[in-house]
Write an enzyme that holds these catalytic residues in place. Structure first.
Site, mmCIF file in Angstrom:
data_model
loop_
_atom_site.group_PDB
_atom_site.id
_atom_site.type_symbol
_atom_site.label_atom_id
_atom_site.label_comp_id
_atom_site.label_asym_id
_atom_site.label_seq_id
_atom_site.Cartn_x
_atom_site.Cartn_y
_atom_site.Cartn_z
ATOM 1 N N GLY A 133 20.185 62.734 15.009
ATOM 2 C CA GLY A 133 18.861 63.176 14.602
ATOM 3 C C GLY A 133 18.931 64.447 13.777
ATOM 4 C CB CYS A 134 16.404 67.061 13.135
ATOM 5 S SG CYS A 134 16.228 68.662 12.329
ATOM 6 C CG PHE A 135 21.173 69.484 10.444
ATOM 7 C CD1 PHE A 135 19.968 70.130 10.227
ATOM 8 C CD2 PHE A 135 21.921 69.131 9.328
ATOM 9 C CE1 PHE A 135 19.513 70.430 8.954
ATOM 10 C CE2 PHE A 135 21.484 69.414 8.049
ATOM 11 C CZ PHE A 135 20.269 70.071 7.865
ATOM 12 C CD1 TRP A 136 17.599 72.607 11.077
ATOM 13 C CD2 TRP A 136 15.447 72.058 11.260
ATOM 14 N NE1 TRP A 136 17.036 72.705 9.826
ATOM 15 C CE2 TRP A 136 15.725 72.382 9.913
ATOM 16 C CE3 TRP A 136 14.146 71.678 11.616
ATOM 17 C CZ2 TRP A 136 14.733 72.338 8.918
ATOM 18 C CZ3 TRP A 136 13.166 71.644 10.638
ATOM 19 C CH2 TRP A 136 13.458 71.967 9.298
ATOM 20 C CB CYS A 137 17.581 68.836 17.706
ATOM 21 S SG CYS A 137 15.875 68.507 17.218
#
Length: 303
Positions: A133-137
């Site tokens: 998923g989103c690499f921020w997470c």
């Protein structure tokens, strides 16, 4: 998926067979891992290979969960295909007593690509490259763990010409959003990182995590060495057998090639932008979940 030549399509997609003694891996004996030509999934380790004098590469074992057996169309033999992409590999035979394991995977060379393993003596630290998923997470989650030295958001799976956020968000670059993790193997191991990985996203949704949709958000493990391949394969097989999730695991397991760091404004994104709606609604619940599940693995405050 890799673009195939006409002959590769004949063997891998149309279930053809290369001529005996014509393949490049027939008498190949280098140390490394044999991967699926079409999807790059690891299939066999070099120690599985033996000389059966049959004209095709022969293996008496496989990487856990890598190969699927099917009844062949001829009604007599057992076909073997790549578990990840269903590409045709060859056939499997038993009862020949050529090795102690009494099994022979007879594989077309053209169905595989070999990747040698080089020892990395430059650093005692380990590296892991994961997408979910989103690499921020994932950056926010793995940064919390004891033994994790550094986490960097970025892109893997495509080439350097498209390794930028705008291009990757199009879903057309083959890249996945990933985190590249450097960790102290004396404190935390790759297996422990994967335990957190499985809890940090849904590995059963294809090319999607929540409202983030596209192949750039796929669940993927880019393995750096044969040990990581074995650990990930065994964990996937065990989780599948245990039916932890109602749906099948779709996490890709492919060989690591290169990591392209994301633009600097992605660094420590959650820490620097925690009040943004996306961070509050998507990132924070995942971070809080992992903190609750892995309290014993968290860094102390200020670490």
């Amino acid at each position: 998926m890799r673009e195939l030549t006409e002959f590769e399509q004949y063997v891998i997609e149309d279930k053809g067979t290369e001529r005996p003694f014509s393949g490049e891996y027939d008498k190949h004996d280098a140390q490394g891992v044999y991967h699926c030509k079409r999807c790059d999934a690891p299939l066999y380790r070099s120690e599985h290979k033996f000389n059966a004098h049959c004209g095709w590469p022969a293996f008496d074992d496989e990487i856990a969960g890598a190969v699927t057996r099917l009844a062949d169309a001829d009604g007599r033999r057992v076909e073997i295909v790549c578990s990840q992409c269903q590409g045709h590999l060859g056939h499997v035979f038993e009862g020949e007593y050529l090795t102690d394991k009494n099994i022979r995977h007879c594989v077309n060379s053209v169905s595989m690509v070999f990747k040698g393993i080089e020892a990395n003596t430059a650093s005692t630290n380990g590296f892991a490259t994961l997408g979910g998923g989103c690499f921020w997470c994932l950056e926010a989650i793995f940064s919390q763990l004891k033994g994790v030295i550094a986490v960097r958001s970025g892109y893997s799976g495509g080439d350097g010409t498209t390794a930028n956020y705008k291009a990757v968000c199009s879903g057309q670059t083959h890249h996945a959003e990933v985190v590249h993790i450097e960790f102290d193997e004396a404190v935390i191991g790759f297996k422990e990182l994967l335990e957190v990985f499985w809890q940090s996203h849904d590995p059963t949704t294809l090319n999607r995590q929540g409202n983030d949709v596209g192949p750039q958000y796929r669940s993927v493990i880019f393995a750096h060495n044969a040990e990581q391949i074995d650990i990930a394969s065994e964990m996937i097989a065990r989780l599948t057998e245990s039916k932890v999730w109602d749906a099948p695991i779709v996490t890709e397991l492919v060989a690591y090639k290169i990591f392209y760091p994301a633009e600097t404004y992605h660094d420590d994104y959650y820490a620097n932008n925690g009040q943004q709606p996306y961070c509050q609604m998507v990132v924070r619940p995942k971070v809080d979940k992992v903190k609750a599940l892995f309290k014993d693995k968290l860094k102390s405050e200020g670490a």
